[in-house]
Enzyme design. Structure first.
Site, short mmCIF file in Angstrom:
data_model
loop_
_atom_site.label_atom_id
_atom_site.label_comp_id
_atom_site.label_asym_id
_atom_site.label_seq_id
_atom_site.Cartn_x
_atom_site.Cartn_y
_atom_site.Cartn_z
CG HIS A 173 -7.45 -2.63 10.48
ND1 HIS A 173 -6.20 -2.12 10.68
CD2 HIS A 173 -7.29 -3.68 9.63
CE1 HIS A 173 -5.31 -2.83 10.00
NE2 HIS A 173 -5.94 -3.78 9.36
CG ASP A 176 -7.31 -7.01 7.53
OD1 ASP A 176 -6.58 -6.61 8.44
OD2 ASP A 176 -7.39 -6.43 6.42
NE ARG A 223 0.56 -8.50 2.41
CZ ARG A 223 0.00 -8.06 3.52
NH1 ARG A 223 -1.02 -8.69 4.05
NH2 ARG A 223 0.47 -6.99 4.13
CE LYS A 226 -6.03 -3.61 4.96
NZ LYS A 226 -6.28 -3.98 6.35
NE ARG A 277 -2.24 -0.98 3.75
CZ ARG A 277 -1.86 -0.02 4.57
NH1 ARG A 277 -2.09 1.24 4.26
NH2 ARG A 277 -1.27 -0.29 5.70
CE1 TYR A 329 2.25 -7.23 -3.99
CE2 TYR A 329 1.34 -6.13 -2.07
CZ TYR A 329 2.05 -7.17 -2.64
OH TYR A 329 2.55 -8.17 -1.84
CB CYS A 356 0.46 -6.44 16.39
SG CYS A 356 1.24 -4.86 16.74
CB SER A 414 0.51 -3.63 10.01
OG SER A 414 1.23 -2.44 10.09
O1 O2Y Z 1 0.36 -4.20 1.22
C1 O2Y Z 1 -0.84 -4.36 0.98
O2 O2Y Z 1 -1.37 -3.86 -0.01
C2 O2Y Z 1 -1.66 -5.18 1.84
S1 O2Y Z 1 -2.10 -4.37 3.30
C3 O2Y Z 1 -3.00 -5.49 4.27
C4 O2Y Z 1 -3.39 -6.70 3.74
C5 O2Y Z 1 -4.11 -7.58 4.50
C6 O2Y Z 1 -4.45 -7.22 5.77
N1 O2Y Z 1 -4.08 -6.04 6.29
C7 O2Y Z 1 -3.34 -5.19 5.59
C8 O2Y Z 1 -2.97 -3.92 6.28
O3 O2Y Z 1 -2.18 -3.12 5.81
O4 O2Y Z 1 -3.52 -3.70 7.38
MN MN Z 2 -5.08 -5.08 7.90
#
Ligand code: O2Y
Ligand code: MN
Length: 609
Positions: free
Chosen positions: A244, A291, A387, A224, A73, A215, A268, A266
């Site tokens: 979340h 999640d 992932r 998200k 992200r 991605y 944790c 994240s």
């Molecule tokens: O890096 C990404 O695009 C994935 S982010 C993500 C994916 C699954 C669960 N939680 C998260 C997060 O950033 O909290």
């Molecule tokens: Mn998450």
């Protein structure tokens, strides 16, 4: 199905208008069938975008490598384009929505040249559930389509629920890489340069516009973008909670069960907790979600939660049979892997998988890689944010209620973060508003220099929602307080706890083993919900007595005392940090209840000194 067969006139026009702007070669509707999934995968394999994994080892699975610039992200390219900067609040990137739409319309113009426009009708939550929401994503990425088919409920049934005029969240997505006549990607992951990436949310019109990244959270827009950033705005306006949070079910040896949600920043171990294998005999933990939780009051006055997702987009590195057996089984077949390393016999491998790399690998950058354990500077074979996308239904610990359209009744809410000092193993709030206070101060210690933060300082991540709240976080705190006030019966509200698995000694040794041993804390939470826990009232909240939690192997009586001590001086420093550095960010939107609670906590601590 053809776009002209769509009965929803507004939806059809919206699709055709976007197609006229982006000029794809063709339009394909994702119908949700396994035949179409297989056809898309075959096309991706033929195009060289991914490789088929060894069917003996990883049946029905494929692996992708993304572009090295498109691996996570991108928070600095993620925008809340509300009408006013104030509405987005101090913790979001704001851009004027009119300006942003102008810029992005320019980028979208002709951006699907040479590509297919896929229409993905998807439901967040069981199709037809009163808590579910529908979205439609328009994308030029087949990778997005197949991932969305695992992560959400996709297909014609969703169009049936929409009918001729149903509401949906419109989501635009493009990888931002038009193809010239005769040009192909040559199997390379298509995306745009960072400065052209935009992950944009328009909270007033409930729209999502994403450009330039293929991605994860940037591109699979149900997760998200819809289920948190836009849903948090819907939840605020409609009186529910979009969080979340993981959702798990705990069953005691007598067969009584409760459901618990939990918010953790994240890194944790949230997915690990959601799929925990208890070490205490007779206790069972099952998974509803790892999640995201959407919570609404049921007719009986209790808060009910659904997992709006249908799959897991889990971090691969560090996942092993020891750390998370259930995740390993979930991803053992019918899964998509992104940025993992490939073995010679076409399986995936990553750091922390639980065994040494078998021979020569191809790393996530496509280079040959041989493990050299003596070389601490060796670059990892899998990207740290590699992932697996796996169907939730494949998880051995999935709870039978995970798709119940009415959701599951929540008895407890957990907050937590990585806090080596001060915060005890577990404490319980006195009431809902005290729980909101605990959620508002969630944070993790910075372990490596990041951004402008110093090692050892706390990075606050209220409710683990900092990157995901679609509006002003001060108003979000107020919304939590209001949801508590709206309860028909305060005694039916979930009890709220703060847990900390990450305490360390002054020498840096872990005080608590974590993983399956966390079931001992869950047992105390269960007992607190039933009213049978051994508790003691303290200045920071309700805590277990010294003998209330069975000690795991390796945890001495002294360790346990330290884990459950109230560190008055540490907490006074915590109060000072919240008052000086955290709460002022929210200005006059900080609920007065929280400011008052902070004063009260300080007075309690001083009185106990
Ligand atoms: O890096 C990404 O695009 C994935 S982010 C993500 C994916 C699954 C669960 N939680 C998260 C997060 O950033 O909290
Ligand atoms: Mn998450």
């Amino acid at each position: 199905m053809n776009v002209n067969d769509i009965k929803h006139a507004g939806l059809k026009k919206w699709i055709l208008d976007f197609a006229a702007l982006t000029t794809p070669e063709e339009i394909v509707i994702a119908d949700g069938s396994s035949a179409q999934y297989d056809e898309l995968v075959a096309g991706q394999l033929a195009g060289g975008y991914c490789v088929k994994l060894n069917p003996e080892k990883r049946p029905g699975s494929i692996a992708y490598n993304s572009d090295p610039s498109d691996v996570a992200r991108v928070e600095n390219r993620t925008y809340i384009a509300a009408q006013s900067k104030e509405a987005a609040g101090p913790t979001n990137n704001w851009i004027d929505p009119t300006e942003l739409k102008k810029t992005m319309t320019g980028l979208y113009k002709g951006c699907m040249k040479g590509r297919t426009l896929y229409v993905i009708p998807f439901s967040m939550g069981p199709i037809g559930s009163p808590i579910a929401k529908i979205g439609v994503e328009l994308t030029d990425s087949a990778y997005v389509v197949i991932n969305m088919m695992i992560m959400t409920r996709v297909g014609l049934k969703v169009l049936d629920v929409l009918g001729t005029d149903g509401e949906y969240v419109p989501c635009y997505h493009s990888v931002g890489k038009p193809l010239a006549e005769g040009q192909s990607d040559n199997g390379k992951w298509p995306c745009a340069p960072l400065e052209d990436k935009y992950i944009s949310h328009f909270p007033e019109t409930r729209e999502i516009w994403s450009y330039g990244s293929g991605y994860g959270g940037n591109a699979l827009l149900g997760k998200k973008c819809l289920a948190l950033r836009i849903a948090s705005v819907l939840a605020h306006d409609e009186g529910w909670l979009a969080e979340h949070m993981l959702i798990l079910k705990i069953t005691n040896p007598e067969g009584r069960s409760i459901f618990v949600t939990g918010a953790f920043p994240s890194a944790c171990g949230k997915t690990n907790l959601a799929m925990l294998v208890p070490t205490i005999p007779g206790w069972k933990v099952e998974t509803v979600g790892d999640d995201i939780a959407w919570m609404k009051y049921g007719a009986d006055g209790r808060l009910y939660a659904i997992n709006p997702e249908a799959g897991f987009f889990g971090v691969a590195p560090g996942t092993s049979n020891d750390s998370n057996y259930n995740a390993m089984v979930s991803a053992s077949k019918n899964s998509i892997f992104t940025n993992c390393a490939l073995t010679e016999d076409n399986d995936v491998w990553w750091e922390g998988i639980g065994y040494d790399a078998p021979g020569k690998l191809i790393d996530w950058n496509g280079n040959e890689w041989v493990q050299n354990k003596g070389d601490k500077t060796q670059k990892p074979a899998a990207h740290p944010n590699a992932r697996f996308t796996a169907p939730a239904a494949q998880c051995p610990s999935i709870a039978s209620e995970w798709e119940d359209p009415k959701g599951v009744p929540i008895s407890a809410i957990l907050f937590g973060g990585r806090r080596p000092k001060t915060i005890p193993l577990v404490h319980q709030s006195h009431d809902w508003n005290h729980g909101v206070f605990l959620g508002s101060i969630v944070g993790s210690e910075i372990t490596a220099a990041a951004l402008d933060l110093k090692v050892g300082t706390i990075r606050r991540d209220p409710f683990a929602m900092l990157p995901f709240c679609g509006y002003h976080m001060g108003e979000y705190f107020q919304h939590w307080i209001n949801v508590g006030k709206a309860a028909k019966d305060q005694s039916k509200l979930p009890k709220i706890f703060y847990v900390n698995w990450f305490r360390k000694t002054d020498e840096g040794k872990w005080l608590w083993p974590g993983f399956g041993e966390n079931s001992r804390v869950l047992k105390w939470v269960f007992e607190a919900c039933e009213g049978t826990a051994k508790t003691i009232d303290t200045p920071i909240g309700v805590m277990p007595t010294a003998d209330a939690i069975d000690r795991p192997e390796g945890v001495s009586i002294e360790d346990m005392q330290e884990l459950l001590a109230v560190d008055i001086d540490g907490w006074l420093k915590e109060v000072e940090d919240i008052r000086a550095n955290h709460y002022p960010k929210f200005g006059d939107k900080l609920p007065k209840e929280l400011a008052t609670f902070l004063d009260q906590l300080e007075a309690n601590l001083k009185a106990a000194k």
